[in-house]
Design a protein around this motif. Structure first.
Motif, PDB file in Angstrom:
ATOM      1  N   LEU A  44       0.856  -1.176   0.000  1.00 26.95           N
ATOM      2  CA  LEU A  44       0.000   0.000   0.000  1.00 26.95           C
ATOM      3  C   LEU A  44       0.893   1.227   0.000  1.00 26.95           C
ATOM      4  O   LEU A  44       1.744   1.381   0.876  1.00 26.95           O
ATOM      5  CB  LEU A  44      -0.903  -0.007   1.240  1.00 26.95           C
ATOM      6  CG  LEU A  44      -1.838   1.194   1.431  1.00 26.95           C
ATOM      7  CD1 LEU A  44      -2.863   1.265   0.288  1.00 26.95           C
ATOM      8  CD2 LEU A  44      -2.545   1.113   2.780  1.00 26.95           C
ATOM      9  N   CYS A  48       0.211   8.528  -2.684  1.00 29.12           N
ATOM     10  CA  CYS A  48       1.060   8.045  -3.780  1.00 29.12           C
ATOM     11  C   CYS A  48       1.338   9.089  -4.846  1.00 29.12           C
ATOM     12  O   CYS A  48       2.250   8.919  -5.657  1.00 29.12           O
ATOM     13  CB  CYS A  48       0.441   6.808  -4.422  1.00 29.12           C
ATOM     14  SG  CYS A  48      -1.128   7.120  -5.275  1.00 29.12           S
ATOM     15  N   THR A  65      -1.466  -1.246  -4.259  1.00 31.89           N
ATOM     16  CA  THR A  65      -2.551  -0.272  -4.242  1.00 31.89           C
ATOM     17  C   THR A  65      -1.939   1.068  -3.857  1.00 31.89           C
ATOM     18  O   THR A  65      -1.262   1.177  -2.830  1.00 31.89           O
ATOM     19  CB  THR A  65      -3.637  -0.657  -3.212  1.00 31.89           C
ATOM     20  OG1 THR A  65      -4.156  -1.944  -3.544  1.00 31.89           O
ATOM     21  CG2 THR A  65      -4.755   0.367  -3.191  1.00 31.89           C
ATOM     22  N   VAL A  67      -2.832   5.051  -2.987  1.00 32.86           N
ATOM     23  CA  VAL A  67      -3.959   5.905  -2.603  1.00 32.86           C
ATOM     24  C   VAL A  67      -3.518   7.359  -2.475  1.00 32.86           C
ATOM     25  O   VAL A  67      -2.408   7.662  -2.031  1.00 32.86           O
ATOM     26  CB  VAL A  67      -4.616   5.441  -1.280  1.00 32.86           C
ATOM     27  CG1 VAL A  67      -5.165   4.034  -1.420  1.00 32.86           C
ATOM     28  CG2 VAL A  67      -3.663   5.523  -0.110  1.00 32.86           C
ATOM     29  N   ASP A  68      -4.413   8.233  -2.892  1.00 30.36           N
ATOM     30  CA  ASP A  68      -4.236   9.672  -2.719  1.00 30.36           C
ATOM     31  C   ASP A  68      -5.627  10.277  -2.639  1.00 30.36           C
ATOM     32  O   ASP A  68      -6.569   9.719  -3.188  1.00 30.36           O
ATOM     33  CB  ASP A  68      -3.457  10.275  -3.895  1.00 30.36           C
ATOM     34  CG  ASP A  68      -2.739  11.560  -3.510  1.00 30.36           C
ATOM     35  OD1 ASP A  68      -1.496  11.543  -3.413  1.00 30.36           O
ATOM     36  OD2 ASP A  68      -3.420  12.582  -3.298  1.00 30.36           O
ATOM     37  N   LEU A  74      -3.770  10.985  -9.491  1.00 27.33           N
ATOM     38  CA  LEU A  74      -4.112   9.581  -9.728  1.00 27.33           C
ATOM     39  C   LEU A  74      -4.310   9.317 -11.213  1.00 27.33           C
ATOM     40  O   LEU A  74      -3.927   8.255 -11.713  1.00 27.33           O
ATOM     41  CB  LEU A  74      -5.362   9.198  -8.936  1.00 27.33           C
ATOM     42  CG  LEU A  74      -5.187   9.161  -7.415  1.00 27.33           C
ATOM     43  CD1 LEU A  74      -6.535   8.926  -6.739  1.00 27.33           C
ATOM     44  CD2 LEU A  74      -4.189   8.104  -6.996  1.00 27.33           C
ATOM     45  N   GLU A  91      -6.408   4.299  -6.126  1.00 30.10           N
ATOM     46  CA  GLU A  91      -7.706   4.615  -5.541  1.00 30.10           C
ATOM     47  C   GLU A  91      -7.677   5.986  -4.881  1.00 30.10           C
ATOM     48  O   GLU A  91      -6.687   6.360  -4.237  1.00 30.10           O
ATOM     49  CB  GLU A  91      -8.077   3.572  -4.469  1.00 30.10           C
ATOM     50  CG  GLU A  91      -8.127   2.144  -4.960  1.00 30.10           C
ATOM     51  CD  GLU A  91      -9.317   1.864  -5.862  1.00 30.10           C
ATOM     52  OE1 GLU A  91     -10.245   2.702  -5.888  1.00 30.10           O
ATOM     53  OE2 GLU A  91      -9.302   0.828  -6.552  1.00 30.10           O
ATOM     54  N   ARG A  92      -8.776   6.706  -5.045  1.00 32.71           N
ATOM     55  CA  ARG A  92      -8.925   7.973  -4.324  1.00 32.71           C
ATOM     56  C   ARG A  92      -9.406   7.664  -2.918  1.00 32.71           C
ATOM     57  O   ARG A  92     -10.499   7.099  -2.736  1.00 32.71           O
ATOM     58  CB  ARG A  92      -9.904   8.888  -5.052  1.00 32.71           C
ATOM     59  CG  ARG A  92      -9.918  10.287  -4.472  1.00 32.71           C
ATOM     60  CD  ARG A  92     -10.735  11.227  -5.327  1.00 32.71           C
ATOM     61  NE  ARG A  92     -10.685  12.576  -4.789  1.00 32.71           N
ATOM     62  CZ  ARG A  92     -11.389  13.572  -5.263  1.00 32.71           C
ATOM     63  NH1 ARG A  92     -12.195  13.380  -6.300  1.00 32.71           N
ATOM     64  NH2 ARG A  92     -11.300  14.768  -4.715  1.00 32.71           N
ATOM     65  N   ALA A  93      -8.592   7.970  -1.940  1.00 31.86           N
ATOM     66  CA  ALA A  93      -8.926   7.646  -0.554  1.00 31.86           C
ATOM     67  C   ALA A  93      -8.123   8.537   0.383  1.00 31.86           C
ATOM     68  O   ALA A  93      -7.046   9.016   0.040  1.00 31.86           O
ATOM     69  CB  ALA A  93      -8.626   6.178  -0.258  1.00 31.86           C
ATOM     70  N   LEU A  98      -8.628   4.888   6.068  1.00 39.06           N
ATOM     71  CA  LEU A  98      -8.343   3.741   5.204  1.00 39.06           C
ATOM     72  C   LEU A  98      -9.282   2.573   5.429  1.00 39.06           C
ATOM     73  O   LEU A  98      -9.715   1.918   4.474  1.00 39.06           O
ATOM     74  CB  LEU A  98      -6.893   3.274   5.417  1.00 39.06           C
ATOM     75  CG  LEU A  98      -5.793   4.227   4.958  1.00 39.06           C
ATOM     76  CD1 LEU A  98      -4.450   3.747   5.481  1.00 39.06           C
ATOM     77  CD2 LEU A  98      -5.785   4.350   3.441  1.00 39.06           C
ATOM     78  N   GLU A 101     -12.597   2.997   3.569  1.00 40.56           N
ATOM     79  CA  GLU A 101     -12.569   3.479   2.187  1.00 40.56           C
ATOM     80  C   GLU A 101     -12.299   2.371   1.175  1.00 40.56           C
ATOM     81  O   GLU A 101     -11.946   2.629   0.040  1.00 40.56           O
ATOM     82  CB  GLU A 101     -11.550   4.608   2.050  1.00 40.56           C
ATOM     83  CG  GLU A 101     -11.907   5.793   2.926  1.00 40.56           C
ATOM     84  CD  GLU A 101     -11.862   7.109   2.205  1.00 40.56           C
ATOM     85  OE1 GLU A 101     -11.615   7.136   0.992  1.00 40.56           O
ATOM     86  OE2 GLU A 101     -12.064   8.131   2.875  1.00 40.56           O
ATOM     87  N   VAL A 103      -9.983   0.152   0.497  1.00 40.34           N
ATOM     88  CA  VAL A 103      -8.697   0.054  -0.209  1.00 40.34           C
ATOM     89  C   VAL A 103      -8.049  -1.311  -0.015  1.00 40.34           C
ATOM     90  O   VAL A 103      -7.037  -1.612  -0.645  1.00 40.34           O
ATOM     91  CB  VAL A 103      -7.710   1.161   0.239  1.00 40.34           C
ATOM     92  CG1 VAL A 103      -8.282   2.531  -0.053  1.00 40.34           C
ATOM     93  CG2 VAL A 103      -7.325   1.018   1.701  1.00 40.34           C
TER      94      VAL A 103
END
Length: 198
Positions: A44, A48, A65, A67-68, A74, A91-93, A98, A101, A103
């Motif tokens: 993870l 990111c 994965t 996430v941002d 993204l 993934e947008r999160a 976490l 969301e 992920v």
């Protein structure tokens, strides 16, 4: 949308993202390619951005994965991954939520290259809780963070604070200067490698 999300959304919109283009952390390279490299598993990538660390991990066999909480980077990350011919789930999160969301969970490796050091104290509390919630038993957590006063616009975080915040659920394996961030003999970043305590 939080004030933190508004700020980063605006910065990406106007094209001011000075963290883009930084070299990959040497601590991450050591974990993936060093003499005691981890076996590839699930990873993870927190905050990111445009996906450099995520893509690097995917190229080395990890299931990643990234996430941002800002959409624009993204989109760029997905395009970069396609060009590199690797599969990464972007993934947008929000890293402070976490576990709610979708992920995923039970990540073997969690990487933060410049996320924690920009947060408020309240967000840091939530971040620590949420990172523990999605980590596998014995997971590794790699954090690269600026120290206070070393980067314009980033609050930074003191090494003692990082260690204290993770002391309950994690064991510190190593810490020190992040050599990839060395500029003219000045090193603004520190790396911290933790293992999830069972």
């Amino acid at each position: 949308m939080s004030s933190r999300q508004r700020l980063f959304t605006l910065m990406y919109r106007v094209g001011f993202a000075p963290w883009d283009g930084h070299p990959l952390p040497q601590a991450l390279r050591d974990l993936v390619e060093g003499s005691a490299a981890l076996p590839a598993g699930t990873a993870l990538d927190l905050g990111c951005g445009t996906g450099d660390s995520s893509i690097y991990l995917a190229k080395h066999g990890w299931t990643v994965t990234g996430v941002d909480f800002v959409a624009k980077p993204l989109d760029r990350a997905r395009a970069k991954a396609a060009t590199a011919r690797v599969v990464v789930e972007f993934e947008r999160a929000d890293v402070t939520r976490l576990s709610t969301e979708a992920v995923g969970s039970n990540f073997d490796l969690i990487v933060d290259s410049g996320c924690l050091h920009g947060m408020s104290a309240e967000d840091r509390d939530a971040y620590v809780r949420e990172v523990a919630a999605v980590a596998a038993p014995q997971a590794r957590l790699l954090i690269v963070a600026f120290i206070p006063g070393s980067s314009f616009g980033v609050p930074g975080i003191e090494p003692d604070e990082v260690k204290q915040r993770f002391a309950r659920d994690w064991t510190l394996l190593s810490s020190g200067d992040e050599t990839a961030m060395n500029h003219n003999g000045k090193n603004p970043a520190r790396q911290y490698l933790f293992q999830r305590a069972v």
